[in-house]
Design an enzyme around this catalytic site. Structure first.
Site, mmCIF file in Angstrom:
data_model
loop_
_atom_site.group_PDB
_atom_site.id
_atom_site.type_symbol
_atom_site.label_atom_id
_atom_site.label_comp_id
_atom_site.label_asym_id
_atom_site.label_seq_id
_atom_site.Cartn_x
_atom_site.Cartn_y
_atom_site.Cartn_z
ATOM 1 N N ALA A 141 -52.177 68.772 6.088
ATOM 2 C CA ALA A 141 -50.824 69.162 6.486
ATOM 3 C C ALA A 141 -49.936 67.930 6.586
ATOM 4 C CB ALA A 141 -50.862 69.893 7.825
ATOM 5 N N GLU A 173 -48.319 86.149 15.508
ATOM 6 C CA GLU A 173 -49.221 85.143 16.058
ATOM 7 C C GLU A 173 -48.382 84.164 16.877
ATOM 8 O OE1 GLU A 173 -53.080 82.640 14.415
ATOM 9 O OE2 GLU A 173 -51.452 83.113 13.039
ATOM 10 N N CYS A 212 -55.766 79.663 15.660
ATOM 11 C CA CYS A 212 -55.894 81.009 15.114
ATOM 12 C C CYS A 212 -56.812 81.875 15.952
ATOM 13 C CB CYS A 212 -56.399 80.944 13.678
ATOM 14 S SG CYS A 212 -57.953 80.059 13.511
ATOM 15 N N GLY A 246 -54.961 78.395 7.204
ATOM 16 C CA GLY A 246 -53.543 78.448 7.510
ATOM 17 C C GLY A 246 -53.074 79.877 7.658
ATOM 18 N N SER A 247 -51.811 80.105 7.421
ATOM 19 C CA SER A 247 -51.229 81.417 7.670
ATOM 20 C C SER A 247 -51.646 82.423 6.609
ATOM 21 C CB SER A 247 -49.702 81.320 7.700
ATOM 22 O OG SER A 247 -49.199 81.085 6.396
ATOM 23 N N ARG A 293 -56.595 76.439 24.925
ATOM 24 C CA ARG A 293 -57.192 75.404 24.080
ATOM 25 C C ARG A 293 -56.207 75.055 22.967
ATOM 26 N NH1 ARG A 293 -61.342 76.302 19.485
ATOM 27 N NH2 ARG A 293 -62.197 74.230 19.075
ATOM 28 N N LYS A 344 -55.814 68.196 0.677
ATOM 29 C CA LYS A 344 -54.388 68.074 0.910
ATOM 30 C C LYS A 344 -54.143 68.424 2.373
ATOM 31 C CE LYS A 344 -51.228 70.299 1.455
ATOM 32 N NZ LYS A 344 -50.371 70.435 2.698
ATOM 33 N N GLU A 367 -59.437 81.074 5.629
ATOM 34 C CA GLU A 367 -59.445 81.279 7.076
ATOM 35 C C GLU A 367 -57.984 81.374 7.486
ATOM 36 O OE1 GLU A 367 -58.741 80.870 10.658
ATOM 37 O OE2 GLU A 367 -59.469 78.803 10.513
ATOM 38 N N LEU A 368 -57.531 82.603 7.734
ATOM 39 C CA LEU A 368 -56.109 82.874 7.850
ATOM 40 C C LEU A 368 -55.715 83.192 9.301
ATOM 41 C CD1 LEU A 368 -55.816 84.934 4.537
ATOM 42 C CD2 LEU A 368 -55.542 82.462 4.886
#
Length: 486
Positions: free
Chosen positions: A184, A389, A292, A236-237, A286, A182, A258-259
């Site tokens: 974004a 962030e 992240c 994502g977040s 970059r 899925k 992976e946050l």
């Protein structure tokens, strides 16, 4: 300017489910825009729950045969995907730039990076091993057999629309798992193109399914609630990651998360400032800072603070801003208007608390979602941007006077993804490696991402690792057999 969306035919802007490209069951679509202009560039299918479950049906039907496919065959298909992406790098890169906004040079680099995951895991596919050994007390043998976990659900972000999908799909396929991705809603076209490429190189139907939707919550929730799903991987977040972890707990799913990140970049007085400046520019800018692993807080030791700050501000001021497909552009558009507003608010908050703007800091007029490269100094500890962030081209610079002080400040966050340290003292570098609470650390370099290295964080920056040999282990269960042999 040619239209990069032409590389994706209208029939391939639909859902990829099993052996077909199909419309959403409801017939609904949604618009994808160019963030540099705000104009619609394509319409794609807007899936609902019924479509997500149809993709899971396809992945489940294909799972047994794909798991039984010889590792060498799986490897060859991944290698073919790597070659196809490499050969078609320019058209894929232009599509990335058009829907995500990054400059074309960076999009090309993303294609090369994403393709490498297919090459790396093509090599790992034929090296999945169990073990056979004599049990310590004797009398029986220990046999371990790795097996694919089963159908996997992937939720990928907009900032690296090819690479983040590749980092999940490649190891899953190498291990023998089928997938539902899925992507974004802001950047679905690149993932649809990848699915088309993988179809063309011969990946069997049902192994790679792609479901595009604006109704992510309900579609993903339905997939996680279905007992046929056995693995979730999300990039994502942290906020969304917590929600997905709670949902995954009901069926005790394997998860990789992976946050968010809040990376500290530390420049010591003994650093080579040329190296530190090069590294800081890469770590900060970059992907327009929308990463992240972007340097979120730049700590500079007091004896070199003034020189580093002046030289860094000069470099940031020299960057050109514009449409990513235009020649000579260094900084493209941010993903959407919300991102611009969020960054502008963080800058205003810091200035209101006493920070000084050296470069940028003003939201431009005109179309598109742009924000200029910005440098702030004298940023106080209570500024919100030091805890949030930033996810944009804004660099706060803070001075420090001792290693203990800066390590404490760097660790004062819920995140623990990555850090950066610049020093020519090996013993000092080792103290930072041991003292910083991060899953990754760049020592005298601002780029740490590599398909052959384990990517991931600690604390609330995630669970598990992607890339490297560890990456394929995330997609393997282990069966242990005790075999009687007196």
């Amino acid at each position: 300017m040619s239209d990069p969306t032409n590389v994706l035919a209208p029939e391939h802007r639909r859902l990829r489910i099993g052996d077909a490209w199909r419309d959403a069951a409801s017939g609904a679509t949604f618009a994808v825009e160019d963030p540099a202009t705000g104009k619609t560039i394509a319409e794609v299918a807007d899936a609902g729950v019924v479509d997500g479950l149809a993709a899971l049906d396809a992945a489940s039907r294909a799972a047994g045969q794909w798991a039984a496919t010889p590792p060498r065959k799986r490897s060859e298909l991944l290698t073919a995907t790597y070659r196809a992406l490499t050969e078609r790098s320019e058209e894929v890169a232009r599509l990335i730039t058009l829907e995500m906004g990054k400059p074309l040079a960076e999009a090309r680099a993303e294609v090369a990076y994403g393709a490498e995951f297919f090459r790396w895991f093509a090599e790992e596919a034929v090296r999945v091993e169990g073990r056979y050994s004599t049990a310590p007390p004797g009398g029986y043998r220990i046999l371990t057999v790795p097996k694919p976990v089963g159908p996997c659900v992937f939720v990928t972000p907009w900032n690296f629309p090819l690479a983040m999908g590749a980092r999940k799909i490649a190891p899953a396929l190498a291990a023998g798992c089928t997938t539902i991705t899925k992507p974004a809603a802001q950047t679905p076209l690149t993932m649809l193109l990848l699915a088309r490429i993988m179809e063309e190189v011969g990946v069997p139907p049902g192994v790679v399914n792609v479901v595009t939707t604006k109704r992510s919550g309900e579609v993903v929730s339905a997939l996680l609630a279905d007992g046929r799903t056995r693995k979730l991987s999300f990039t994502g977040s942290t906020e969304v990651g917590r929600i997905l972890l709670r949902q995954a707990a009901d069926n005790v799913l394997r998860t990789s998360m992976e946050l968010g990140g809040n990376a500290a970049l530390i420049v010591c007085a003994d650093a080579d400032l040329d190296v530190a400046l090069d590294g800081a520019m890469v770590a900060k800018m970059r992907n327009i800072g929308q990463s992240c692993v972007a340097a979120n807080r730049i700590y500079v030791e007091e004896p070199v603070r003034e020189e580093f700050t002046a030289r860094f501000a000069e470099r940031m001021a020299a960057l050109s801003v514009g449409h990513g497909l235009d020649d000579g552009v260094d900084v493209g558009a941010l993903i959407d208007a919300v991102s611009v507003t969020t960054i502008d608010d963080l800058v205003a908050d810091a200035v209101g608390r006493g920070a000084r703007v050296l470069v940028g800091g003003e939201r431009p007029d005109g179309p598109g979602h742009f924000y200029p490269p910005t440098v702030l100094t004298d940023v106080p500890d209570d500024a919100r941007m030091l805890q949030a962030e930033i996810f944009g081209p804004v660099a706060p610079i803070i001075s420090f006077t001792s290693d203990q002080e800066v390590i404490a400040k760097a660790n004062d966050t819920e995140y623990g993804l990555v850090g950066y340290v610049f020093t020519r003292d090996l013993r000092r570098a080792l103290r930072f490696i041991e003292g910083l609470d991060t899953g990754m650390l760049g020592v005298n370099r601002g780029l740490i991402s590599d398909p052959s290295a384990p990517f991931g964080g600690v604390k609330q920056s995630g669970i598990g690792r992607e890339g490297s040999h560890e990456g394929i282990l995330e997609y393997l269960d282990l069966t242990y057999a005790a075999i009687d042999l007196p």
